[in-house]
Design a protein around this motif. Structure first.
Motif, PDB file in Angstrom:
ATOM      1  N   ASP A 143      16.664  56.030   6.476  1.00 43.41           N
ATOM      2  CA  ASP A 143      17.679  56.106   5.300  1.00 43.41           C
ATOM      3  C   ASP A 143      18.894  56.406   5.857  1.00 43.41           C
ATOM      4  OD1 ASP A 143      19.186  56.187   3.161  1.00 43.41           O
ATOM      5  OD2 ASP A 143      17.714  57.335   2.003  1.00 43.41           O
ATOM      6  N   SER A 144      19.898  55.375   6.125  1.00 39.63           N
ATOM      7  CA  SER A 144      20.946  55.334   6.808  1.00 39.63           C
ATOM      8  C   SER A 144      22.054  56.078   5.896  1.00 39.63           C
ATOM      9  CB  SER A 144      21.761  54.036   7.129  1.00 39.63           C
ATOM     10  OG  SER A 144      21.674  53.071   6.059  1.00 39.63           O
ATOM     11  N   SER A 145      21.666  56.252   4.534  1.00 37.77           N
ATOM     12  CA  SER A 145      22.488  56.968   3.649  1.00 37.77           C
ATOM     13  C   SER A 145      22.292  58.670   3.772  1.00 37.77           C
ATOM     14  CB  SER A 145      22.397  56.549   2.211  1.00 37.77           C
ATOM     15  OG  SER A 145      20.796  57.157   1.767  1.00 37.77           O
ATOM     16  N   ARG A 146      21.134  58.865   4.422  1.00 41.65           N
ATOM     17  CA  ARG A 146      20.835  60.379   4.639  1.00 41.65           C
ATOM     18  C   ARG A 146      21.248  60.625   6.044  1.00 41.65           C
ATOM     19  NH1 ARG A 146      15.172  61.223   2.731  1.00 41.65           N
ATOM     20  NH2 ARG A 146      15.721  63.293   3.403  1.00 41.65           N
ATOM     21  N   TYR A 147      21.276  59.995   7.156  1.00 46.01           N
ATOM     22  CA  TYR A 147      20.825  60.210   8.547  1.00 46.01           C
ATOM     23  C   TYR A 147      22.135  59.113   9.269  1.00 46.01           C
ATOM     24  CZ  TYR A 147      16.693  62.429   7.093  1.00 46.01           C
ATOM     25  OH  TYR A 147      15.736  63.207   6.597  1.00 46.01           O
ATOM     26  N   ASP A 148      22.942  60.149  10.275  1.00 47.10           N
ATOM     27  CA  ASP A 148      23.492  59.174  11.155  1.00 47.10           C
ATOM     28  C   ASP A 148      22.975  59.174  12.576  1.00 47.10           C
ATOM     29  OD1 ASP A 148      25.715  58.406  12.615  1.00 47.10           O
ATOM     30  OD2 ASP A 148      26.713  60.330  12.838  1.00 47.10           O
TER      31      ASP A 148
ATOM     32  N   ASP B 134      19.211  50.132  31.857  1.00 51.30           N
ATOM     33  CA  ASP B 134      19.609  48.865  31.441  1.00 51.30           C
ATOM     34  C   ASP B 134      18.506  47.925  31.249  1.00 51.30           C
ATOM     35  OD1 ASP B 134      21.484  47.061  30.165  1.00 51.30           O
ATOM     36  OD2 ASP B 134      22.371  46.240  32.247  1.00 51.30           O
ATOM     37  N   LYS B 135      17.561  48.074  30.551  1.00 50.96           N
ATOM     38  CA  LYS B 135      16.515  47.237  30.337  1.00 50.96           C
ATOM     39  C   LYS B 135      16.406  47.210  28.709  1.00 50.96           C
ATOM     40  CE  LYS B 135      14.553  48.186  34.775  1.00 50.96           C
ATOM     41  NZ  LYS B 135      13.184  48.581  35.689  1.00 50.96           N
ATOM     42  N   THR B 136      16.899  46.187  28.169  1.00 53.17           N
ATOM     43  CA  THR B 136      17.097  46.219  26.741  1.00 53.17           C
ATOM     44  C   THR B 136      16.714  45.074  25.948  1.00 53.17           C
ATOM     45  OG1 THR B 136      19.300  45.475  27.055  1.00 53.17           O
ATOM     46  CG2 THR B 136      19.187  47.888  27.273  1.00 53.17           C
ATOM     47  N   GLU B 137      15.477  44.245  26.064  1.00 54.52           N
ATOM     48  CA  GLU B 137      15.052  43.225  25.625  1.00 54.52           C
ATOM     49  C   GLU B 137      15.136  43.349  23.952  1.00 54.52           C
ATOM     50  OE1 GLU B 137      13.669  42.679  29.791  1.00 54.52           O
ATOM     51  OE2 GLU B 137      13.706  44.546  28.377  1.00 54.52           O
ATOM     52  N   LEU B 138      14.773  44.702  23.567  1.00 59.44           N
ATOM     53  CA  LEU B 138      14.554  44.951  22.325  1.00 59.44           C
ATOM     54  C   LEU B 138      15.754  45.311  21.098  1.00 59.44           C
ATOM     55  CD1 LEU B 138      10.841  46.416  22.094  1.00 59.44           C
ATOM     56  CD2 LEU B 138      11.507  43.885  21.599  1.00 59.44           C
ATOM     57  N   LEU B 139      16.665  45.421  22.121  1.00 60.03           N
ATOM     58  CA  LEU B 139      17.884  46.008  21.507  1.00 60.03           C
ATOM     59  C   LEU B 139      18.588  45.376  20.460  1.00 60.03           C
ATOM     60  CD1 LEU B 139      20.366  47.659  23.982  1.00 60.03           C
ATOM     61  CD2 LEU B 139      18.916  48.789  22.308  1.00 60.03           C
ATOM     62  N   ASN B 140      18.167  43.867  20.622  1.00 60.39           N
ATOM     63  CA  ASN B 140      18.692  43.098  19.343  1.00 60.39           C
ATOM     64  C   ASN B 140      18.024  43.321  17.965  1.00 60.39           C
ATOM     65  OD1 ASN B 140      16.459  41.794  20.555  1.00 60.39           O
ATOM     66  ND2 ASN B 140      16.939  39.957  19.698  1.00 60.39           N
ATOM     67  N   GLU B 141      17.013  44.114  18.187  1.00 62.93           N
ATOM     68  CA  GLU B 141      16.409  44.314  17.112  1.00 62.93           C
ATOM     69  C   GLU B 141      16.442  45.816  16.153  1.00 62.93           C
ATOM     70  OE1 GLU B 141      12.161  43.522  17.108  1.00 62.93           O
ATOM     71  OE2 GLU B 141      12.430  41.915  18.647  1.00 62.93           O
ATOM     72  N   VAL B 142      17.192  46.541  16.973  1.00 63.82           N
ATOM     73  CA  VAL B 142      17.867  47.649  16.248  1.00 63.82           C
ATOM     74  C   VAL B 142      18.654  47.585  15.245  1.00 63.82           C
ATOM     75  CG1 VAL B 142      19.000  49.798  16.957  1.00 63.82           C
ATOM     76  CG2 VAL B 142      17.381  48.872  18.590  1.00 63.82           C
ATOM     77  N   PRO B 143      18.709  48.241  14.030  1.00 60.16           N
ATOM     78  CA  PRO B 143      19.453  47.958  12.984  1.00 60.16           C
ATOM     79  C   PRO B 143      21.091  48.303  13.420  1.00 60.16           C
ATOM     80  CG  PRO B 143      17.515  49.368  12.275  1.00 60.16           C
ATOM     81  CD  PRO B 143      17.533  49.158  13.869  1.00 60.16           C
ATOM     82  N   LYS B 144      21.698  47.436  12.804  1.00 58.13           N
ATOM     83  CA  LYS B 144      23.181  47.762  13.003  1.00 58.13           C
ATOM     84  C   LYS B 144      24.041  49.189  12.683  1.00 58.13           C
ATOM     85  CE  LYS B 144      24.896  45.553   8.845  1.00 58.13           C
ATOM     86  NZ  LYS B 144      23.765  45.485   8.146  1.00 58.13           N
ATOM     87  N   GLU B 145      23.060  49.938  11.763  1.00 54.97           N
ATOM     88  CA  GLU B 145      23.430  51.328  11.474  1.00 54.97           C
ATOM     89  C   GLU B 145      23.492  52.260  12.584  1.00 54.97           C
ATOM     90  OE1 GLU B 145      22.486  48.764   7.897  1.00 54.97           O
ATOM     91  OE2 GLU B 145      21.478  49.273   9.658  1.00 54.97           O
ATOM     92  N   VAL B 146      22.744  51.708  13.342  1.00 55.20           N
ATOM     93  CA  VAL B 146      22.427  52.780  14.698  1.00 55.20           C
ATOM     94  C   VAL B 146      23.327  52.660  15.714  1.00 55.20           C
ATOM     95  CG1 VAL B 146      20.786  53.568  16.186  1.00 55.20           C
ATOM     96  CG2 VAL B 146      19.847  52.799  14.004  1.00 55.20           C
ATOM     97  N   ARG B 147      24.078  53.438  16.119  1.00 54.09           N
ATOM     98  CA  ARG B 147      25.010  53.473  17.011  1.00 54.09           C
ATOM     99  C   ARG B 147      24.432  53.488  18.656  1.00 54.09           C
ATOM    100  NH1 ARG B 147      28.951  57.903  19.682  1.00 54.09           N
ATOM    101  NH2 ARG B 147      29.782  56.744  21.699  1.00 54.09           N
ATOM    102  N   VAL B 148      24.203  52.581  19.398  1.00 53.19           N
ATOM    103  CA  VAL B 148      23.494  52.279  20.665  1.00 53.19           C
ATOM    104  C   VAL B 148      24.420  52.623  21.703  1.00 53.19           C
ATOM    105  CG1 VAL B 148      21.779  51.013  22.031  1.00 53.19           C
ATOM    106  CG2 VAL B 148      21.773  50.974  19.390  1.00 53.19           C
ATOM    107  N   VAL B 149      23.989  53.477  22.770  1.00 59.27           N
ATOM    108  CA  VAL B 149      24.773  53.566  24.118  1.00 59.27           C
ATOM    109  C   VAL B 149      23.646  53.356  24.958  1.00 59.27           C
ATOM    110  CG1 VAL B 149      26.164  54.920  25.442  1.00 59.27           C
ATOM    111  CG2 VAL B 149      26.267  54.978  23.141  1.00 59.27           C
TER     112      VAL B 149
END
Length: 348
Positions: free
Chosen positions: A29-34, A42-57
């Motif tokens: 729940d992005s309304s409760r968690y940042d 840098d092996k990231t084939e599945l990163l495009n499936e991560v929700p946009k609300e999650v900040r990825v580095v």
């Protein structure tokens, strides 16, 4: 106020743990968690499936610490040891290389990625081993949780030191049994939570296209990282026996990894290049699983047979090694009953 959470994982390439993490992130729940995600390679084939609300580095600077002068010197010494069959020397310098690169990598990450210098309410190491060590050493958080996905304790030196630093260690039933025996002093910290699976997405993605099939041939499929424990060598041997018995088949190997070239060479040596199709990494393997007649999981070891569960969800018959099937039986419930989607995953 939102609670600050960071997930740490080594890579986001196609794999069971990575798919489980994607599904977990989708259901927080992005309304409760940042929520933030730090990926160490840098092996990231599945990163495009991560929700946009999650900040990825993502750490994309392997060359900064993995190919310096000392590392190249160690590599030369390892090649010399291999050339003259000096196994002890090869092992010693291999360990020195690993230790040196890990130290350099950790120092580089701490210096260059601000995401690691923040303070969190909860830090989650989504893998055991070096990710467990890194998260315990580097990330500042009030509470720390570690997911242990492996079916073995190959890095026991790390786990003996670092698992006690975690408030909870998330496992499956099979892994919990042997870890409690190995680490009785923290046995109360092991919590059984099945891998997170998105049933609707798997079903939908399985229908994106149809794989090629021959009317006269049995279609087989095996998915997974091509590493020794996954048993692709067993699959090649089984295929050779099928072919010797004049059984017509097409067998798709979906995946990549350190064993890819060796398996490719074995397939060619057995004269099976037309029967075994090495398809490499596929971000969507589900049409192959759904379209095959039999799904095969030849793993020597498997902590939680996610691919077999996915095959079950797609109504596919499956075959596994004795170790794998016994592990499934000991789960006490069928995988389809045990694994489910939660409308909201609460990180408490």
């Amino acid at each position: 106020m939102k609670r600050r959470v960071i997930f740490v994982i080594s890579r986001m390439a196609v794999g069971g743990a990575q798919r489980s993490l994607v599904n977990a992130l989708k259901n927080i729940d992005s309304s409760r968690y940042d929520v933030k995600l730090y990926v160490r390679e840098d092996k990231t084939e599945l990163l495009n499936e991560v929700p946009k609300e999650v900040r990825v580095v993502v750490n994309k600077n392997k060359a900064k610490y993995d190919h310096d002068l000392l590392t190249r010197l160690y590599e030369v010494l390892i090649r010399i040891a291999k050339r003259f069959n000096r196994q002890n020397m090869k092992k010693r310098y291999g360990e020195k290389t690993t230790s040196y690169v890990i130290r350099k990598k950790t120092a580089y990450e701490k210096k260059h990625y601000d995401i690691l210098n923040e303070e969190y309410d909860i830090a989650i190491s989504y893998l055991q081993g070096y990710v467990c060590k890194f998260t315990a050493d580097v990330v500042r958080a009030k509470r720390k949780i570690c997911f242990f996905h492996s079916s073995t304790d190959a890095l026991s030196d790390i786990h003996r030191t670092y698992l006690p630093k975690y408030e909870k260690i998330i496992v499956n039933q099979e892994t919990q049994r042997f870890l409690r025996e190995r680490y009785p002093s923290i046995s109360d910290r092991f919590v059984v939570i099945p891998n997170f699976v998105d049933i609707e997405q798997i079903t939908s993605k399985s229908q994106e296209f149809r794989i090629d099939k021959k009317d006269s041939a049995i279609t087989l499929c095996t998915c997974g990282r091509m590493s020794p424990e996954k048993g692709y060598d067993l699959a090649v041997k089984a295929a050779s026996e099928l072919w010797a018995k004049k059984i017509c088949f097409i067998w798709y190997f979906i995946g990549d990894g350190p064993e890819f070239m060796r398996i490719k060479e074995e397939v060619a040596a057995e004269g099976l290049s037309d029967q075994i199709i090495l398809s490499g990494i596929q971000s969507n393997p589900y049409p192959w699983i759904a379209g095959c007649d039999i799904y095969v999981q030849p793993s020597y070891e498997e902590a939680q047979p996610l691919a077999i569960m996915e095959a079950q969800l797609l109504h596919c018959d499956y075959i596994g090694t004795e170790h794998l099937l016994l592990a499934m039986i000991r789960e006490e419930k069928s995988l389809c009953q045990q694994y489910f989607i939660r409308a909201d995953i609460s990180i408490e």
